[in-house]
Design a protein around this motif. Structure first.
Motif, PDB file in Angstrom:
ATOM      1  N   MET A 106       0.836  -1.185   0.000  1.00 13.46           N
ATOM      2  CA  MET A 106       0.000   0.000   0.000  1.00 13.46           C
ATOM      3  C   MET A 106       0.877   1.243   0.000  1.00 13.46           C
ATOM      4  O   MET A 106       2.090   1.163   0.226  1.00 13.46           O
ATOM      5  CB  MET A 106      -0.922   0.028   1.235  1.00 13.46           C
ATOM      6  CG  MET A 106      -2.015  -1.016   1.247  1.00 13.46           C
ATOM      7  SD  MET A 106      -3.087  -0.905   2.725  1.00 13.46           S
ATOM      8  CE  MET A 106      -3.863   0.705   2.466  1.00 13.46           C
ATOM      9  N   SER A 107       0.235   2.380  -0.249  1.00 11.41           N
ATOM     10  CA  SER A 107       0.888   3.676  -0.172  1.00 11.41           C
ATOM     11  C   SER A 107       0.154   4.496   0.887  1.00 11.41           C
ATOM     12  O   SER A 107      -0.941   4.126   1.329  1.00 11.41           O
ATOM     13  CB  SER A 107       0.803   4.382  -1.531  1.00 11.41           C
ATOM     14  OG  SER A 107       1.261   5.721  -1.451  1.00 11.41           O
ATOM     15  N   PHE A 108       0.743   5.612   1.309  1.00 13.69           N
ATOM     16  CA  PHE A 108       0.007   6.507   2.201  1.00 13.69           C
ATOM     17  C   PHE A 108      -1.193   7.102   1.457  1.00 13.69           C
ATOM     18  O   PHE A 108      -2.275   7.235   2.021  1.00 13.69           O
ATOM     19  CB  PHE A 108       0.910   7.635   2.705  1.00 13.69           C
ATOM     20  CG  PHE A 108       1.793   7.236   3.848  1.00 13.69           C
ATOM     21  CD1 PHE A 108       1.266   7.055   5.116  1.00 13.69           C
ATOM     22  CD2 PHE A 108       3.152   7.030   3.666  1.00 13.69           C
ATOM     23  CE1 PHE A 108       2.069   6.678   6.175  1.00 13.69           C
ATOM     24  CE2 PHE A 108       3.965   6.651   4.714  1.00 13.69           C
ATOM     25  CZ  PHE A 108       3.424   6.473   5.987  1.00 13.69           C
ATOM     26  N   ILE A 109      -0.982   7.444   0.179  1.00 20.12           N
ATOM     27  CA  ILE A 109      -2.017   8.087  -0.621  1.00 20.12           C
ATOM     28  C   ILE A 109      -2.349   7.237  -1.836  1.00 20.12           C
ATOM     29  O   ILE A 109      -1.464   6.811  -2.571  1.00 20.12           O
ATOM     30  CB  ILE A 109      -1.572   9.477  -1.122  1.00 20.12           C
ATOM     31  CG1 ILE A 109      -1.003  10.318   0.019  1.00 20.12           C
ATOM     32  CG2 ILE A 109      -2.730  10.188  -1.798  1.00 20.12           C
ATOM     33  CD1 ILE A 109      -1.983  10.700   1.087  1.00 20.12           C
ATOM     34  N   GLY A 110      -3.644   6.997  -2.045  1.00 21.86           N
ATOM     35  CA  GLY A 110      -4.086   6.231  -3.195  1.00 21.86           C
ATOM     36  C   GLY A 110      -5.542   5.827  -3.002  1.00 21.86           C
ATOM     37  O   GLY A 110      -6.110   6.027  -1.928  1.00 21.86           O
ATOM     38  N   PRO A 111      -6.161   5.239  -4.016  1.00 20.80           N
ATOM     39  CA  PRO A 111      -7.537   4.759  -3.856  1.00 20.80           C
ATOM     40  C   PRO A 111      -7.609   3.697  -2.760  1.00 20.80           C
ATOM     41  O   PRO A 111      -6.725   2.837  -2.678  1.00 20.80           O
ATOM     42  CB  PRO A 111      -7.854   4.140  -5.229  1.00 20.80           C
ATOM     43  CG  PRO A 111      -6.900   4.808  -6.174  1.00 20.80           C
ATOM     44  CD  PRO A 111      -5.657   5.028  -5.382  1.00 20.80           C
ATOM     45  N   ARG A 112      -8.621   3.772  -1.914  1.00 23.80           N
ATOM     46  CA  ARG A 112      -8.748   2.785  -0.852  1.00 23.80           C
ATOM     47  C   ARG A 112      -8.948   1.393  -1.445  1.00 23.80           C
ATOM     48  O   ARG A 112      -9.703   1.208  -2.399  1.00 23.80           O
ATOM     49  CB  ARG A 112      -9.945   3.120   0.048  1.00 23.80           C
ATOM     50  CG  ARG A 112      -9.693   4.252   1.007  1.00 23.80           C
ATOM     51  CD  ARG A 112      -8.652   3.899   2.056  1.00 23.80           C
ATOM     52  NE  ARG A 112      -9.091   2.824   2.930  1.00 23.80           N
ATOM     53  CZ  ARG A 112      -8.274   2.156   3.746  1.00 23.80           C
ATOM     54  NH1 ARG A 112      -6.987   2.425   3.763  1.00 23.80           N
ATOM     55  NH2 ARG A 112      -8.735   1.219   4.529  1.00 23.80           N
ATOM     56  N   PRO A 113      -8.286   0.364  -0.893  1.00 24.93           N
ATOM     57  CA  PRO A 113      -8.490  -0.998  -1.393  1.00 24.93           C
ATOM     58  C   PRO A 113      -9.866  -1.507  -0.979  1.00 24.93           C
ATOM     59  O   PRO A 113     -10.211  -1.493   0.201  1.00 24.93           O
ATOM     60  CB  PRO A 113      -7.362  -1.780  -0.712  1.00 24.93           C
ATOM     61  CG  PRO A 113      -7.076  -1.024   0.548  1.00 24.93           C
ATOM     62  CD  PRO A 113      -7.320   0.423   0.219  1.00 24.93           C
ATOM     63  N   LEU A 114     -10.654  -1.925  -1.946  1.00 26.66           N
ATOM     64  CA  LEU A 114     -12.013  -2.378  -1.680  1.00 26.66           C
ATOM     65  C   LEU A 114     -12.070  -3.906  -1.628  1.00 26.66           C
ATOM     66  O   LEU A 114     -11.039  -4.557  -1.508  1.00 26.66           O
ATOM     67  CB  LEU A 114     -12.946  -1.807  -2.748  1.00 26.66           C
ATOM     68  CG  LEU A 114     -12.956  -0.272  -2.837  1.00 26.66           C
ATOM     69  CD1 LEU A 114     -13.823   0.196  -4.005  1.00 26.66           C
ATOM     70  CD2 LEU A 114     -13.445   0.346  -1.532  1.00 26.66           C
ATOM     71  N   LEU A 115     -13.258  -4.466  -1.705  1.00 26.04           N
ATOM     72  CA  LEU A 115     -13.408  -5.912  -1.582  1.00 26.04           C
ATOM     73  C   LEU A 115     -13.043  -6.639  -2.875  1.00 26.04           C
ATOM     74  O   LEU A 115     -13.270  -6.132  -3.975  1.00 26.04           O
ATOM     75  CB  LEU A 115     -14.853  -6.256  -1.203  1.00 26.04           C
ATOM     76  CG  LEU A 115     -15.357  -5.679   0.121  1.00 26.04           C
ATOM     77  CD1 LEU A 115     -16.820  -6.075   0.330  1.00 26.04           C
ATOM     78  CD2 LEU A 115     -14.505  -6.148   1.294  1.00 26.04           C
ATOM     79  N   VAL A 116     -12.502  -7.853  -2.730  1.00 31.64           N
ATOM     80  CA  VAL A 116     -12.131  -8.665  -3.887  1.00 31.64           C
ATOM     81  C   VAL A 116     -13.360  -8.947  -4.756  1.00 31.64           C
ATOM     82  O   VAL A 116     -13.269  -8.979  -5.988  1.00 31.64           O
ATOM     83  CB  VAL A 116     -11.483  -9.985  -3.429  1.00 31.64           C
ATOM     84  CG1 VAL A 116     -11.213 -10.904  -4.618  1.00 31.64           C
ATOM     85  CG2 VAL A 116     -10.182  -9.710  -2.672  1.00 31.64           C
ATOM     86  N   GLU A 117     -14.517  -9.110  -4.123  1.00 29.01           N
ATOM     87  CA  GLU A 117     -15.734  -9.452  -4.860  1.00 29.01           C
ATOM     88  C   GLU A 117     -16.178  -8.351  -5.825  1.00 29.01           C
ATOM     89  O   GLU A 117     -16.981  -8.589  -6.722  1.00 29.01           O
ATOM     90  CB  GLU A 117     -16.873  -9.757  -3.888  1.00 29.01           C
ATOM     91  CG  GLU A 117     -17.320  -8.576  -3.049  1.00 29.01           C
ATOM     92  CD  GLU A 117     -18.254  -8.989  -1.927  1.00 29.01           C
ATOM     93  OE1 GLU A 117     -19.450  -8.651  -2.028  1.00 29.01           O
ATOM     94  OE2 GLU A 117     -17.792  -9.626  -0.968  1.00 29.01           O
TER      95      GLU A 117
END
Length: 201
Positions: A106-117
């Motif tokens: 991950m990075s400090f800034i970036g799109p939030r990681p969402l669900l695999v589904e």
């Protein structure tokens, strides 16, 4: 150069520095979660990262394991209370993600990681959110976080991917501190978190 070299380097150096700096707070929160909510201390979940590669995200646990008379877990709203609600409102539950940053997931800034589904539900434009590392905070978070709809969230995510720069990251960090202090956009109206993404139309 910033995206390829300086950003990844500053992420890892920053994560190591912050882990050392906030280690007393991490220990205090871990002890509090253990005493109030029990084990496990951490909430872990598989999430898609850069180019959709799956990794395990870490957060402090904020919900209880309370169940109804049929043994089914109660709703998120019912299980998020007391110390867990305080930890969530202050965004302290995100601190373990410093380990994800240190590992390069991950990075400090970036799109939030969402669900695999959600992966097969994105259209071509929305898929672009995976062209950069996911972040602890991002452009969508400082423009509404969970209080905005999915269409707006994805629009902010892809806008960030197209315009990534040092100054944009600096602006997002500044606005993140402001959002945390005023506790804005933590949840969607009428819910403890964000309703699930069901696809486009």
């Amino acid at each position: 150069m910033y995206k390829q070299i300086l950003k990844p380097l500053s992420d890892r150096v920053g994560a190591l520095f912050l882990l050392i700096l906030v280690s007393p707070l991490i220990l205090i929160v871990a002890a509090t979660v253990y005493l109030k909510l029990g084990r496990p201390l951490f909430f872990t979940q598989k999430r898609p990262g850069y180019k959709g590669k799956i990794f395990t995200i870490y957060k402090f646990r904020t919900m209880s394991d309370e169940r109804d008379e049929n043994g089914e877990l109660l709703s998120d709203e019912q299980r998020l209370k007391g110390v867990g609600k305080i930890i969530r409102s202050l965004s302290i539950d995100e601190l373990p993600q410093l380990f994800n940053v240190l590992k390069g997931e991950m990075s400090f800034i970036g799109p939030r990681p969402l669900l695999v589904e959600y992966l097969p539900l994105y259209n071509a434009e929305q898929q672009k959110r995976h062209d950069v590392l996911p972040g602890i905070t991002g452009w969508a978070q400082v423009n509404g976080r969970n209080a905005i709809g999915w269409e707006d969230k994805f629009r902010f995510d892809t806008e960030y991917v197209r315009n990534i720069s040092f100054w944009m990251d600096f602006k997002i960090l500044f606005l993140t501190v402001k959002k945390v202090l005023i506790k804005e956009g933590i949840s969607q109206e009428g819910a403890a978190t964000m309703e699930k993404f069901k696809g486009n139309g």
